[in-house]
Structures are given as structure tokens and as C-alpha cells.
Scaffold this active site. Structure first.
Site, PDB file in Angstrom:
ATOM      1  N   HIS A 105       0.822  -1.218   0.000  1.00 36.26           N
ATOM      2  CA  HIS A 105       0.000   0.000   0.000  1.00 36.26           C
ATOM      3  C   HIS A 105       0.850   1.259   0.000  1.00 36.26           C
ATOM      4  O   HIS A 105       1.956   1.299   0.545  1.00 36.26           O
ATOM      5  CB  HIS A 105      -1.016   0.004   1.145  1.00 36.26           C
ATOM      6  CG  HIS A 105      -0.444   0.021   2.528  1.00 36.26           C
ATOM      7  ND1 HIS A 105      -0.194   1.195   3.204  1.00 36.26           N
ATOM      8  CD2 HIS A 105      -0.130  -0.977   3.391  1.00 36.26           C
ATOM      9  CE1 HIS A 105       0.257   0.917   4.417  1.00 36.26           C
ATOM     10  NE2 HIS A 105       0.322  -0.392   4.557  1.00 36.26           N
ATOM     11  N   ASP A 134       6.023   1.168   6.625  1.00 37.55           N
ATOM     12  CA  ASP A 134       4.598   0.888   6.461  1.00 37.55           C
ATOM     13  C   ASP A 134       3.970   1.905   5.508  1.00 37.55           C
ATOM     14  O   ASP A 134       3.430   2.899   5.949  1.00 37.55           O
ATOM     15  CB  ASP A 134       3.930   0.938   7.835  1.00 37.55           C
ATOM     16  CG  ASP A 134       2.531   0.388   7.839  1.00 37.55           C
ATOM     17  OD1 ASP A 134       2.160  -0.276   6.861  1.00 37.55           O
ATOM     18  OD2 ASP A 134       1.805   0.611   8.822  1.00 37.55           O
ATOM     19  N   GLU A 166      -5.155   1.501   2.625  1.00 39.12           N
ATOM     20  CA  GLU A 166      -5.094   0.401   3.594  1.00 39.12           C
ATOM     21  C   GLU A 166      -5.184   0.907   5.025  1.00 39.12           C
ATOM     22  O   GLU A 166      -5.817   0.285   5.882  1.00 39.12           O
ATOM     23  CB  GLU A 166      -3.797  -0.391   3.385  1.00 39.12           C
ATOM     24  CG  GLU A 166      -3.704  -1.685   4.179  1.00 39.12           C
ATOM     25  CD  GLU A 166      -3.117  -1.521   5.568  1.00 39.12           C
ATOM     26  OE1 GLU A 166      -3.187  -2.483   6.368  1.00 39.12           O
ATOM     27  OE2 GLU A 166      -2.576  -0.423   5.885  1.00 39.12           O
ATOM     28  N   GLU A 167      -4.567   2.057   5.288  1.00 40.85           N
ATOM     29  CA  GLU A 167      -4.523   2.573   6.667  1.00 40.85           C
ATOM     30  C   GLU A 167      -5.901   2.995   7.176  1.00 40.85           C
ATOM     31  O   GLU A 167      -6.085   3.142   8.381  1.00 40.85           O
ATOM     32  CB  GLU A 167      -3.550   3.755   6.761  1.00 40.85           C
ATOM     33  CG  GLU A 167      -2.085   3.404   6.500  1.00 40.85           C
ATOM     34  CD  GLU A 167      -1.460   2.563   7.601  1.00 40.85           C
ATOM     35  OE1 GLU A 167      -2.174   2.224   8.578  1.00 40.85           O
ATOM     36  OE2 GLU A 167      -0.272   2.241   7.491  1.00 40.85           O
ATOM     37  N   GLU A 191       3.448  -6.195   3.700  1.00 45.42           N
ATOM     38  CA  GLU A 191       3.503  -5.418   4.931  1.00 45.42           C
ATOM     39  C   GLU A 191       4.904  -5.562   5.539  1.00 45.42           C
ATOM     40  O   GLU A 191       5.665  -6.468   5.172  1.00 45.42           O
ATOM     41  CB  GLU A 191       2.443  -5.919   5.915  1.00 45.42           C
ATOM     42  CG  GLU A 191       1.032  -5.462   5.581  1.00 45.42           C
ATOM     43  CD  GLU A 191       0.815  -3.976   5.812  1.00 45.42           C
ATOM     44  OE1 GLU A 191       1.148  -3.472   6.892  1.00 45.42           O
ATOM     45  OE2 GLU A 191       0.315  -3.311   4.892  1.00 45.42           O
ATOM     46  N   HIS A 374       4.459   3.773  12.480  1.00 46.11           N
ATOM     47  CA  HIS A 374       3.485   4.786  12.899  1.00 46.11           C
ATOM     48  C   HIS A 374       4.066   5.754  13.936  1.00 46.11           C
ATOM     49  O   HIS A 374       3.305   6.422  14.641  1.00 46.11           O
ATOM     50  CB  HIS A 374       2.208   4.148  13.459  1.00 46.11           C
ATOM     51  CG  HIS A 374       1.390   3.414  12.436  1.00 46.11           C
ATOM     52  ND1 HIS A 374       0.092   3.000  12.685  1.00 46.11           N
ATOM     53  CD2 HIS A 374       1.669   3.024  11.172  1.00 46.11           C
ATOM     54  CE1 HIS A 374      -0.380   2.370  11.617  1.00 46.11           C
ATOM     55  NE2 HIS A 374       0.561   2.374  10.681  1.00 46.11           N
TER      56      HIS A 374
END
Length: 407
Positions: A105, A134, A166-167, A191, A374
Site C-alpha cells: 500500500h 509501512d 489500507e490505513e 507489509e 506509525h
């Protein structure tokens, strides 16, 4: 699915008793590709592509699409409505039997301006930047693996899907993901590789509770009894709904967002709360939904109105012998390098769950290894790039032949 499991398990047994030899030529190409992968990664990381930044998503997507097109892919783009940007689908056609789906993604969790404030940088054996793991590292890994396989055609089809949302639950890509899943024999989700040099073999499903309280506004000093305090009712709801999770079933419900009022001298007539929900088995969504309705009907301030509902996101990807067989194959390939894979279950949700739910054998966590996902300290392990390119390329070689997967 049972036939697939049996076939994959048999294949895993063969490989566990007679491991393949190291493909020295492929490893050399993987090592040679590392600087190019890092360069592409830096270019992508330095572009803001949060889930709601359509221009940024399309800019990163264009970079990736150009690289895939150079390798011979047919590029198609699809609007991600109601999400932002355009999903990228790159298709390679070969001469073999196996149909392989690679998924990564483009979107990150970071807001506009983050790339400028924390641009791509290298310190020692680590590279840093927003979204580097990510999942821009996954995008770069897919491109890198296909690059070192140039000239290899022993597969029927390889499709690369780059998702823009995706998030936020892949709501703008779900139909496309499910359609492509049904057109392939096996899927590898890019991922992030786990910090312990691992893959993901199971994931929790995700959901969100949205709760709204409507009360009545009033002057907080001179007429507070005339008001119906929505914030106070929301606090009551938070306390009584705090036990919706079930530790024994690995279900978690965490209240994360609470909003009410904008002036201290006004009794608020509105309040809202959101909770993150994670489940290991799909039945727990039903149980949480039922208990939410039952418990939220118990109000502390009867004159307020409470509306609560569960929004289901990704389904769970439970442990499976099919996944275990894929993981065993990956472990055997990694052993060719003298390396050992760790296998993990993750509380995070991802597109792998949608593919698995469509009945397609799926392995996750095949991106570059790193950590700090994140956070402001998100990093990629540079020394993991070549081994991970080799692993993905060898998996494509094994399953591209298609002999071990029934039609």
C-alpha cells in the site's frame, strides 16, 4: 481449501527434508539491487502520501508504476472512491502455470508536511523516514524482487496491487482486492517484515465503535439544571463499556477518541466517542455488537439520546495449516541464506485478511525488516534488503511453476 492445505503441507514436508541449494546468482543480483531499492525508497518517503492526500498518493503511485512498467508490466489505474488517489495494478504475463498476487500500500498515517520535517535519511545500518516501513518499504521490495527476476517467465501471471487506503480500512480498494484474489493461486502481502526478521501468519480483524450522545445545551452557571449534559453521559458510557473486550478470546476494545463541547460555560449538547476493536475470531464481532447495544441502552441521564454502532473493518486472518505450509516454504528458502525466520501473530489488521477470507493461500510480512511503525522513529534495516528480495523472488519462483497448487 482442504486440498490446497494438503498439497502445501506435502510440499513443505519435501522441502523440510531436502532443502534447496542457495541460488548464488539470484543472491548476487539482490545485493546489487540494494542501492537502487534504497534510492527508490528515499524518493517515495520524501513525498507526503497520507491516506487523504490524493495528489501525494498519485505521485508516489506514478513513481512505482514507472518502475514496474520498465520491467514489462501492463499498468492499469482504478479510482479508490470513496478514498483518495488511484490504485495501481501492474500485470506481468509469463509462460508457466502459477498465478501470484503481490500486495502493498501507498498510503501512510502521516499528515501533510511530515516528509519535509523528517525527510529520508541514513544513519549507520538504518534508514529513516515517514512510511519507510509501512508500507513504502513493501512497495520497494516488490519492485526490487521483480527486477532481480528479469528474464524469468516460469509463471502464468504476476499481479502487483498498490492500494491507496489500507490505513483507513481499504474501503476504496476492497472490491478490487477481492476480485484479484479470486484470480490468483497464492498471495504475498508486502507489509513490514517484523523486527525479529519474521513473517506474519495470523492477524486480528479490526473494527471501530462510533458512539454519539445528544443532550440539551444550557448556561453552565445560571441554568445548568435546564441542560442535559452529553459529556457526562458519554463519560458514563465509556465506563460501562470499558469491559467490552474479552482477554480470554484475545478481543480488545480500546476507547481512543472523545469529543465534547467547545466552551467551558456551556453545558454540551453533543458528545462523541470512538473505540478501536480487534478480534481473533469473526464471531467476536457479533458478540461485541450485541453487548454494545444492550449496555449502551443503560443511560445515566435518561433524557439524553445515545446511538452506538460497530463498523467492521478487516476480517481476522486466523491461524491455518495452509498459511503454515507457506511459512514453512519461506523458512526453507531463508535457510538457504543461513537465516532463520520468526513467525508471528499480529494485532494489526491488513489486506492479507481480505485475501485470506476470499479463500486464497496468503503469507504476510514480506516487506523489508524494521520497526517504529506509525512513529517519528520509523526505520528500515538496510542489511535486510537483499535477504528479503531473495526470499520474495524465490517464493515467486517456487509458486510460479504452479505444480503444487490444485486448480
Amino acid at each position: 481449501m482442504k486440498k490446497v492445505a494438503a498439497a502445501l503441507a506435502a510440499l513443505a514436508l519435501v522441502h523440510s527434508t531436502q532443502a534447496a541449494e542457495l541460488n548464488k546468482s539470484l543472491l548476487a543480483r539482490a545485493e546489487k539491487a540494494k542501492p537502487e531499492v534504497l534510492k527508490l525508497l528515499g524518493r517515495m518517503v520524501n513525498i507526503d502520501s497520507g491516506s487523504f492526500n490524493g495528489k501525494g498518493l498519485d505521485k508516489v503511485g506514478a513513481l512505482a508504476a514507472a518502475e514496474l512498467q520498465k520491467l514489462g508490466a501492463r499498468i492499469e489505474t482504478f479510482p479508490a472512491s470513496p478514498a483518495s488517489g488511484h490504485n495501481i495494478q501492474a500485470t506481468f504475463t509469463g509462460k508457466g502455470k502459477g498465478r501470484i498476487l503481490l500486495v502493498a500500500h501507498l498510503d501512510t498515517v502521516y499528515g501533510d508536511g511530515t516528509a519535509a520535517s523528517r525527510p529520508f535519511r541514513i544513519e549507520g545500518h538504518r534508514a529513516y523516514g515517514p512510511g519507510i516501513m509501512d508500507d513504502k518499504g513493501g512497495v520497494a521490495a516488490a519492485i526490487g524482487a521483480l527486477k532481480i527476476l528479469q528474464g524469468y517467465k516460469d509463471y502464468a501471471k504476476i499481479t502487483v496491487l498498490l492500494n491507496t487506503n489500507e490505513e483507513t480500512g481499504s474501503h476504496g480498494s476492497r472490491a478490487l482486492i477481492e476480485k484479484l484474489a479470486r484470480e490468483h493461486d497464492v498471495a504475498f502481502n508486502l507489509e513490514p517484515g517484523r523486527a525479529a526478521d519474521g513473517l506474519v501468519v495470523a492477524r486480528k480483524g479490526s473494527g471501530e465503535i462510533e458512539l454519539e450522545v445528544t443532550g440539551k445545551a444550557a448556561h453552565a452557571g445560571s441554568a445548568s439544571k435546564d441542560g442535559k449534559n452529553a459529556a457526562q453521559e458519554a463519560a458514563h458510557q465509556l465506563m460501562q463499556l470499558s469491559d467490552l473486550g474479552d482477554e480470554d478470546k484475545h478481543t480488545t476494545v480500546n476507547w481512543t477518541v472523545i469529543k465534547s463541547g467547545d466552551r467551558s460555560n456551556v453545558i454540551p449538547d453533543r458528545a462523541s466517542m470512538q473505540a478501536d476493536v480487534r478480534v481473533m475470531v469473526a464471531e467476536e464481532f457479533d458478540r461485541v455488537e450485541h453487548d454494545l447495544a444492550r449496555l449502551s441502552a443503560n443511560k445515566m441521564i435518561p433524557e439524553t439520546r445515545v446511538e452506538a454502532h460497530l463498523v467492521r473493518g478487516f476480517p481476522p486472518m486466523p491461524p491455518s495449516p495452509v498459511t503454515d505450509a507457506l511459512a514453512q516454504q519461506a523458512a526453507d528458502i531463508y535457510a538457504e541464506l543461513g537465516r532463520k525466520l520468526t513467525l508471528e501473530s499480529s494485532g494489526g489488521a491488513a489486506d492479507a485478511s481480505l485475501i485470506f477470507a476470499a479463500g486464497v493461500p496468503t503469507l504476510d510480512g514480506l516487506g523489508i525488516v524494521g520497526g517504529g511503525i506509525h512513529t517519528a522513529d520509523e526505520y528500515a534495516e538496510i542489511d535486510s534488503i537483499a535477504p528479503r528480495l531473495y526470499l520474495l523472488a524465490r517464493l515467486i519462483q517456487v509458486y510460479g511453476k504452479g505444480d503444487q497448487l490444485p486448480r
